[in-house]
Design a protein around this motif. Structure first.
Motif, short mmCIF file in Angstrom:
data_model
loop_
_atom_site.label_atom_id
_atom_site.label_comp_id
_atom_site.label_asym_id
_atom_site.label_seq_id
_atom_site.Cartn_x
_atom_site.Cartn_y
_atom_site.Cartn_z
N GLU A 91 0.84 -1.21 0.00
CA GLU A 91 0.00 0.00 0.00
C GLU A 91 0.87 1.26 0.00
O GLU A 91 0.63 2.21 0.74
CB GLU A 91 -0.97 -0.01 1.17
N MET A 92 1.95 1.21 -0.80
CA MET A 92 2.86 2.34 -1.02
C MET A 92 3.57 2.78 0.27
O MET A 92 3.84 3.96 0.47
CB MET A 92 2.09 3.53 -1.63
N MET B 271 1.18 -3.51 -6.65
CA MET B 271 0.99 -3.85 -8.07
C MET B 271 1.92 -3.02 -8.96
O MET B 271 1.96 -3.23 -10.17
CB MET B 271 -0.48 -3.66 -8.47
N VAL B 272 2.67 -2.09 -8.37
CA VAL B 272 3.60 -1.25 -9.15
C VAL B 272 5.04 -1.51 -8.73
O VAL B 272 5.29 -2.04 -7.65
CB VAL B 272 3.27 0.26 -8.98
N LYS C 124 15.04 -1.31 -9.84
CA LYS C 124 13.60 -1.60 -9.77
C LYS C 124 13.32 -2.98 -9.17
O LYS C 124 13.91 -3.97 -9.59
CB LYS C 124 12.98 -1.55 -11.17
N LEU D 73 11.28 6.06 -7.11
CA LEU D 73 10.15 6.16 -8.06
C LEU D 73 8.97 6.88 -7.42
O LEU D 73 8.17 7.50 -8.12
CB LEU D 73 9.72 4.76 -8.50
#
Lengths: 136, 177
Positions: free
Chosen positions: A45-46, A68-69, A85, A106
């Motif tokens: 959740e970031m 999901m990112v 990444k 990011l």
């Protein structure tokens, strides 16, 4: 009398066994403190969860991306190291050597902190500069 | 225009609020196929804005932000596409998605008319306003309208990313001032 001797003997054996079990346990506990541990930071959740992680020097930290990112883990002050990444579902690990603040380059509002052997380090509220990150 | 952010927020928010209010007043509902369409279109629009930023800006912070928008919104579209495929649903155009697209055309035209620092400011102001409006639309319209539990969960999972994008955009906006 025979019964009394027998009971005393059993009690002595039991106490002896107890003692022999306690000593190795204490030794084992000492070993656990010296053996490098493995810690997990979930990226979910970031957020880095936990955002502040207390470890000992030499411990391994694993970041697991459950979002999901894509995310990354980058040292904040000078960008001295980066995971590059970490794709969704991926993970990255490193061995803790010193206390450092880190962020996701990011998503620059995502920040975390590694505290090694209790030595605190400050986290910045500023927008981290956009520069090339160093090799992991 | 003294405060462009208010200008952008006004246009985008009034547009989305208009749509939401209209739905409530007319007791209309969105099917899951329509909710999926709105979700995909909203992501595609922000990717289109980011592509313009990559063409027109030379600012490192703007370019980095635009790259993140392209990657993240594409990731969300992929998740949504995989889900509707699994559910056997085909995203369906509707009044909300059409209005979003027509408003986006006007915004893209305005962005393309600017250059240099004026463009950077217009782009990031629009990103702040757009993410505020989309968060409101996802939480206030799409999540309540979604019937399928997996579609609802996907929309709920997207909200933290949208909020992080908003915070990131606000940081860049502050750094440009």
């Amino acid at each position: 009398m025979r019964v009394l001797i027998y009971v005393s003997l059993l009690a002595a054996i039991a106490m002896g066994c107890g003692g022999s079990q306690n000593d190795p346990a204490a030794t084992s506990s000492d070993n656990v403190q010296n053996v490098p541990q493995r810690h997990v930071v979930e990226i979910s959740e970031m957020k880095f969860v936990p955002d502040v992680l207390n470890v000992n020097k030499g411990d391994t930290i694993v970041w697991i991306n459950k979002d999901m990112v894509d995310h990354d883990v980058t040292e904040e002050a000078t960008h001295s190291w980066t995971s590059s990444k970490i794709p969704a579902g991926g993970s990255w690990e490193m061995i803790a050597t010193k206390s450092e603040a880190y962020f996701c380059s990011l998503h620059v509002v995502m920040k975390g902190k590694i505290v090694v052997d209790g030595n605190e380090v400050a986290m910045s509220d500023e927008l981290p500069s956009v520069t090339q990150c160093g090799a992991p | 225009m003294k405060n462009p952010e208010i200008f952008w927020s006004g246009i985008i928010l009034s547009s989305l609020l208009c749509i939401t209010t209209s739905f409530a007043q007319n007791a209309q509902t969105l099917s899951d196929a329509e909710v999926a369409s709105v979700a995909v279109v909203a992501n595609q629009i922000d990717i289109a804005y980011a592509e313009i930023a990559k063409e027109k800006s030379k600012d490192a912070e703007i370019l980095k932000f635009a790259e993140t928008m392209i990657n993240d919104h594409n990731a969300v579209i992929k998740q949504a596409s995989d889900l509707v495929k699994k559910l056997g649903v085909t995203p369906k155009d509707n009044d909300v998605s059409k209005k979003l697209l027509s408003d986006a055309d006007a915004t893209k035209k305005t962005l393309r008319s600017k250059s240099g620092s004026e463009f950077n400011k217009a782009y990031i102001d629009n990103e702040v306003a757009y993410h505020k409006a989309v968060i409101e639309a996802v939480e206030g319209l799409l999540i309540p309208e979604a019937e399928n539990a997996e579609l609802k969960a996907l929309l709920q999972n997207v909200v933290p990313a949208l909020k992080t994008h908003l915070a990131h955009a606000e940081m860049v906006q502050k750094s440009l001032k």
